[in-house]
Design a protein around this motif. Structure first.
Motif, PDB file in Angstrom:
ATOM      1  N   ARG A 128       0.827  -1.215   0.000  1.00 29.63           N
ATOM      2  CA  ARG A 128       0.000   0.000   0.000  1.00 29.63           C
ATOM      3  C   ARG A 128       0.857   1.260   0.000  1.00 29.63           C
ATOM      4  NH1 ARG A 128      -3.322  -3.703   2.944  1.00 29.63           N
ATOM      5  NH2 ARG A 128      -5.303  -3.992   1.824  1.00 29.63           N
ATOM      6  N   SER A 129       2.094   1.148   0.418  1.00 33.44           N
ATOM      7  CA  SER A 129       2.972   2.318   0.365  1.00 33.44           C
ATOM      8  C   SER A 129       3.647   2.459  -0.993  1.00 33.44           C
ATOM      9  CB  SER A 129       4.045   2.234   1.463  1.00 33.44           C
ATOM     10  OG  SER A 129       4.945   1.179   1.212  1.00 33.44           O
ATOM     11  N   GLN A 152       0.610   3.025  -5.027  1.00 36.09           N
ATOM     12  CA  GLN A 152      -0.455   3.952  -4.651  1.00 36.09           C
ATOM     13  C   GLN A 152      -1.315   4.329  -5.854  1.00 36.09           C
ATOM     14  OE1 GLN A 152       0.917   7.205  -2.229  1.00 36.09           O
ATOM     15  NE2 GLN A 152       2.050   5.865  -0.843  1.00 36.09           N
TER      16      GLN A 152
END
Length: 461
Positions: free
Chosen positions: A239-240, A243
């Motif tokens: 998730r980092s 994106q």
């Protein structure tokens, strides 16, 4: 530890070659042989020597050895230089679907670790197999390829593969493996910025990943904790790093079928030292040259069809690709690669030499190469193919298509092909008798009690 990392760690700690299909073990041995040859082929390059000096200055120590180099240094320095040697020629293998080069980060850290601890060959094979399998699977979680987000896949995934390999070699507990992978999440990096100007940072990425793995495992071994949900967590790695909007992650890809559906069987050895996507175009060009006796002066235009997702990296901007600035830059230029293949008739460890980048005949031919984005070529990411069409000045048009590049699952190469590549790469590096001994030993690696005698000789060679 009911997390992705926990389930992977549980599998890793229980992995035994006794439970692995023979063909998977055989393939792992061959990939180790392949990478040892690739690393030795690069040992004397200027950039490798510079990387070694930097490593000895920042991470000097003792207890470990750099492949092909006498003397001792720290494990982190050895893993770093081994990683650089394995990656700098772009001759290391590729997992086609994820676009990761999975074996080299694992070999870079597992060889010096098993060498210094005088471990049996089976432990080295297990370490490389575990790290490669899990990193391939990790690369299937996101539907977006990391190149498209500005990251180098082998760099950002490679640190995890190297951690899993080193953890297996050391026999870490599942808890320690999870902590080490958690730490590695904060060490995962690798921009493709060097793709623009051909600078050397990209060629350091595997070394950086391998050295970071040494540090991550060291922290975990001393009880420093790491996030257990480092992959799927709310602030986790995917998730980092990914994106993009409306992305659905397939987290189950990491562990579903683990130990039965082997992703390592989709790892393809490279038969040419360049970005994997261009290898079909080399093969097609060489086939046309041999079949029709084409001379560069006969050529009016060359059209090279390539999958659209590779087009921006390997074909654009045209000015950079027509005149690559460095040897590494040439290895990601479709225009230069096709031209050099047609002029020289070979693309081996000596390809992309500085004199070839400046060769007027190659440069003039590169100007005639027209890359074409071919949607059909990118429909199946498990396959690797390409088409080259050459229009001659007399009006004839000659075309050759490679559907599946040799070395892929659909068109595998043989053990003899691996041995031939190894011999070509160590030519001029190892004495013939030592090359023979290395081949014989590495082909039965899982049956030797101590890897140190062989690697002692390879480091002194």
């Amino acid at each position: 530890m009911d997390t992705l990392s926990g389930r992977a760690a549980d599998w890793l700690t229980r992995l035994s070659l006794a439970d692995v299909p023979p063909e998977v073990v055989d393939g792992t041995r061959l990939r180790i042989l392949d990478l040892v040859g690739v690393m030795l082929a690069a040992r004397s390059l200027d950039v490798v020597q510079a990387a070694k000096r930097a490593a000895l200055e920042t991470d000097g120590g003792s207890g470990a050895s750099i492949l092909g180099h006498p003397g001792e240094t720290s494990l982190a320095a050895a893993a770093f230089v081994d990683g650089v040697m394995g990656a700098v020629l772009e001759f290391d293998d590729t997992h086609i679907e994820s676009n990761i080069h999975p074996t080299v980060p694992t070999v870079a850290v597992a060889i010096p670790e098993c060498h210094r601890r005088r471990l049996p060959g089976a432990r080295l094979v297990e370490a490389v197999l575990a790290g490669s399998e899990l990193s391939c699977r990790l690369g299937l979680v996101a539907p977006v390829r990391m190149h498209e987000l500005g990251f180098h896949p082998t760099a950002v995934y490679g640190v995890f593969g190297a951690v899993w390999a080193l953890a297996k070699a050391r026999g870490l507990s599942a808890r320690q493996v999870v902590d080490a992978i958690g730490a590695a999440g904060s060490m995962s990096a690798g921009l493709i910025s060097s793709f623009e100007d051909g600078t050397s940072t990209k060629t350091m990425h595997v070394g950086m990943a391998a050295a970071s793995a040494v540090r991550a495992v060291g922290l975990a071994s001393q009880g420093v904790s790491g996030p257990a949900a480092v992959f799927e967590g709310r602030f986790g790695w995917f998730r980092s790093h990914v994106q993009a909007p409306d992305v659905t992650f397939r987290f189950s890809a990491l562990t579903d079928g683990l130990g039965t559906d082997w992703q390592v069987t989709s790892i393809a050895s490279k038969i040419h030292p360049c970005a994997f996507t261009m290898m079909p175009h080399i093969a097609a060009t060489l086939a046309l040259r041999e079949t029709h006796g084409i001379r560069p002066a006969d050529v009016a235009e060359i059209r090279a069809h390539i999958m659209p997702r590779s087009f921006p990296i390997l074909c654009e901007p045209a000015a950079e690709k027509l005149r690559p600035r460095t040897t590494w830059h040439g290895r990601i230029s479709l225009q230069h690669t096709v031209a050099e293949a047609l002029v020289t008739g070979r693309m081996d460890k000596h390809a992309y030499a500085p004199e070839n980048l400046r060769n007027p005949e190659i440069n003039a031919l590169a100007d005639k190469v027209k890359p074409i984005a071919d949607p059909a070529a990118g429909q199946n990411l498990k396959r690797s193919g390409g088409t080259v069409s050459i229009t001659l000045r007399d009006g004839r048009e000659l075309t050759h298509t490679i559907d599946d590049m040799p070395g892929t699952r659909a068109n595998p190469i043989t053990a003899n092909d691996y041995v031939a590549k190894f011999r070509a790469n160590v030519d001029g590096v190892l004495a013939p008798a030592l090359a023979d001994e290395a081949i014989e030993t590495l082909l039965r690696l899982d049956r030797i009690d101590d890897v140190a005698p062989l690697f002692d000789k390879l480091c002194r060679a």
